[in-house]
Scaffold this motif. Structure first.
Motif: not given
Length: 402
Positions: A110-117, A121-124, A126-136
């Motif tokens: 399962v991908p980790k939050l840091e890996h997804l961020n 960034y590599m895919c250009n 312009n969104v920074v994921l947060s743990k709270k937003d993903l859980l919601r």
């Protein structure tokens, strides 16, 4: 079992005619309860972009095909029900990927939050994921699907159908198959190729997942020129006849032909670009190694008329002196053909010309231009020759006429 019968109106939707299903296929029971896809999403024009994004992310995370197809299917159904902003679509896509990987993969995959961020960034993105937003967003998705992620996709059927995709009695180009292992390996690549095609266009969502998987196998057999295109064994296994698969297969083959044409055009463009680059490299290499003397673009007489004026009278004096010397020695000795007289006349000519030649002093090259160019051939000026390189003056050919 279930039989698909196309409507007479030509609509891509199909009517379901009930038949008893074999008890060994619970997933075909589940796909009957799948929600109806209506293609009503206001952001349907951006669907292809987010599908490609999920494909790239799943490949970077080394997820299995079933997790990728489940994530895409969750996103399609959620987009079809709600009007979502573009920024929220990014968060929704990542949340669908997380839920699908949690359901289909092991925990360490399962991908980790840091890996997804980092991937975002590599895919250009312009969104920074947060743990709270993903859980919601994960909670919202689970509530939308009634906490049931056991949703069959075409990727869940394909491996089951591939076991019977090649038979011993099949023919390849009219000849018996010598190596079933090699043919099955190619069959698997083709089948997943068509399976990935099916998620790029939302029109395939009008077909049942099991039908898409069966059509992928049949389209692969057609492209590999394996006959017959659809066998009795495959029909019994999939519960689909040729008539049921024809429309989906036709769509897949159309995409296949367009993909081949596009790949051929890209190959031609790349070949032309390589040829142009080779020509430019050859020209650049020639420009750095060739010293060319361009007479047409340089006019020394117009630019150095004052400097040349001092050399015109000595040259004329030398020519007249040479003619006088030839007239003095021509009557007897030259007509007799004596070698001694010829050598004597040459020595006398050289002695008479030596003082005048020493009086000439060339300070700079005037009539020769050294240029780096790309034209393959130019000649040096014949009027003033290469003597301006060496510092010795040579005489025009016309002055030596007898």
């Amino acid at each position: 079992m279930w039989k698909w019968a196309p409507r007479q109106s030509g609509d891509i939707w199909a009517e379901i005619v009930a038949r008893p299903l074999p008890p060994a296929r619970p997933r075909q029971l589940k796909e009957l309860n799948l929600p109806l896809y209506k293609a009503h999403s206001p952001q349907i024009g951006m669907r292809r972009y987010f599908i490609d994004l999920l494909t790239v992310l799943s490949n970077r995370c080394s997820l299995c095909p079933t997790a990728r197809h489940l994530a895409i299917y969750l996103l399609d159904l959620f987009m079809d029900r709600y009007d979502i902003t573009v920024k929220q679509l990014y968060v929704t896509s990542f949340a669908c990927l997380l839920l699908a990987s949690k359901f289909e993969e092991k925990e360490d995959k399962v991908p980790k939050l840091e890996h997804l961020n980092n991937l975002a960034y590599m895919c250009n993105v312009n969104v920074v994921l947060s743990k709270k937003d993903l859980l919601r967003m994960e909670m919202l998705l689970l509530e939308n699907f009634n906490w049931n992620l056991c949703i069959p996709t075409a990727a869940h059927y394909i491996d089951y159908y591939l076991y019977a995709s090649i038979g011993e009695n099949d023919l390849h180009n009219g000849w018996p198959i010598t190596s079933l292992t090699k043919v099955k390996a190619f069959m698997e690549k083709y089948a997943y190729y068509f399976l990935d095609f099916s998620v790029q266009d939302h029109s395939f969502l009008h077909f049942r997942p099991s039908l898409i998987a069966a059509a992928s196998v049949c389209a692969s057999r057609i492209c590999m020129q394996i006959s017959p295109a659809w066998t009795t064994q495959l029909e019994l296994l999939t519960c689909y006849s040729w008539e049921h698969l024809a429309q989906c297969i036709e769509m897949m083959l159309i995409y296949y032909e367009n993909d081949i044409k596009e790949a051929s055009n890209i190959k031609k463009e790349v070949t032309i670009q390589h040829q142009q680059q080779e020509v430019m490299e050859n020209l650049r290499h020639g420009a750095t190694t060739q010293v060319l003397f361009q007479q047409s673009s340089y006019h020394p007489l117009a630019q150095h008329s004052a400097s040349l004026s001092q050399f015109q009278s000595p040259v004329q004096d030398l020519c007249s002196a040479y003619r006088d010397t030839l007239q003095a020695h021509r009557p007897s000795t030259l007509l007799a053909g004596s070698a001694d007289s010829s050598l004597h006349s040459y020595a006398a000519l050289q002695a008479s010309l030596q003082p005048s030649a020493q009086s000439l002093h060339v300070q700079m090259p005037i009539a020769v231009q050294v240029a780096l160019g790309t034209e393959p051939s130019h000649c040096i000026s014949t009027a003033y020759g290469s003597s301006y390189f060496s510092g010795c003056h040579s005489y025009p050919a016309g002055c030596f006429d007898g």
